[in-house]
Design a protein around this motif. Structure first.
Motif, PDB file in Angstrom:
ATOM      1  N   LYS A 139       0.830  -1.206   0.000  1.00 14.04           N
ATOM      2  CA  LYS A 139       0.000   0.000   0.000  1.00 14.04           C
ATOM      3  C   LYS A 139       0.864   1.255   0.000  1.00 14.04           C
ATOM      4  N   TYR A 140       1.936   1.220   0.803  1.00 20.90           N
ATOM      5  CA  TYR A 140       2.842   2.374   0.881  1.00 20.90           C
ATOM      6  C   TYR A 140       3.527   2.617  -0.459  1.00 20.90           C
ATOM      7  N   ARG A 142       2.603   1.675  -3.484  1.00 23.61           N
ATOM      8  CA  ARG A 142       1.664   2.129  -4.516  1.00 23.61           C
ATOM      9  C   ARG A 142       1.360   3.618  -4.367  1.00 23.61           C
ATOM     10  N   LYS A 143       1.392   4.088  -3.151  1.00 28.39           N
ATOM     11  CA  LYS A 143       1.047   5.491  -2.899  1.00 28.39           C
ATOM     12  C   LYS A 143       2.263   6.411  -2.976  1.00 28.39           C
ATOM     13  N   ASN A 144       3.411   5.944  -2.473  1.00 29.00           N
ATOM     14  CA  ASN A 144       4.579   6.816  -2.340  1.00 29.00           C
ATOM     15  C   ASN A 144       5.788   6.393  -3.172  1.00 29.00           C
ATOM     16  N   TYR A 210       6.808  -0.432  -8.558  1.00 30.95           N
ATOM     17  CA  TYR A 210       6.816   0.649  -7.571  1.00 30.95           C
ATOM     18  C   TYR A 210       8.024   0.421  -6.678  1.00 30.95           C
TER      19      TYR A 210
END
Length: 234
Positions: A139-140, A142-144, A210
């Motif tokens: 999740k991290y 994919r976002k950052n 990512y």
């Protein structure tokens, strides 16, 4: 995917069974290891009854002893291969219930319950924590994370891991970093269907990755284009 849910279920079962064993072990320990109301004495083994069932043999040890100036005969709550009829052993009896007897040295066998339970809790808990950490990291990233495109190299079978006799697949791809002139090899997380046909049909030549460029060991190969429309019914 179905296999991933099964893995999570297995970790949960390990943890739950371990927790039950720990709780049962603690309850037994509180009762067994409370020696405040127990009196030490000498007992003599009168008889040993053996019963064999499903390849397992259980033993009941009948012991004679004196308590409160009276002679009692009671079944011992434990057994040792060193026992024989006529042997004198150190036992204790409950002052409030003289028919309840035990052997302090054998009471430690009951520690198997919390000990075995702790092992299951550690195994299951570790699996759960690792899965949660992986989900958070995905999740991290994919976002950052920074987005790069890595060239598809091959699909390999992960024979070091299996569930229900099945091995998952990993997609291998590479990225040439022009900034440091190095080539980086990435491996996707486990896939429970063979992606080669899909890759060939869609003519997929590269995958989005990512990545944390400050720590390149933290990355995620995006395989959703492979798995999003595939239902594993096996």
């Amino acid at each position: 995917m179905k296999s991933e849910n099964l893995i999570n279920l297995i970790w949960g079962i390990f943890f739950s069974i371990g927790l039950i064993f720990v709780i049962v072990g603690i309850i037994i320990g509180i009762n067994v290891f409370n020696y405040e109301n127990k009196v030490d004495t000498i007992g003599t083994i009168v008889d040993i009854y053996s019963h064999r069932s499903n390849r397992d043999t259980t033993h009941k040890v009948l012991v004679k002893y004196n308590a409160n100036d009276k002679e009692y005969e009671s079944i011992l709550n434990s057994y040792s291969s060193s026992f024989y009829v006529g042997k004198e052993i150190d036992i204790y009896y409950d002052i409030d219930n003289p028919n309840k007897i035990g052997v302090k040295s054998l009471d430690y066998v009951f520690l198997i319950f919390p000990g075995l339970g702790a092992i299951f809790v550690i195994i299951g808990g570790t699996g759960i924590v690792v899965n949660i950490s992986k989900k958070r990291m995905e999740k991290y990233l994919r976002k950052n994370g920074d987005i790069i495109h890595a060239n598809y190299i091959e699909t390999v079978l992960n024979t070091s891991y299996s569930v229900n006799g099945r091995h998952p697949y990993n997609i291998i791809c590479e990225w040439n970093n022009i900034e440091d002139g190095k080539k980086y090899i990435f491996k996707s997380k486990n896939i429970w269907i063979n992606p080669e046909n899909i890759i060939n049909e869609r003519n997929i030549e590269n995958f989005i990755v990512y990545i944390d460029l400050k720590n390149k060991k933290r990355y995620l190969v995006d395989i959703e284009s492979i798995t999003e429309n595939v239902v594993d019914l096996t």
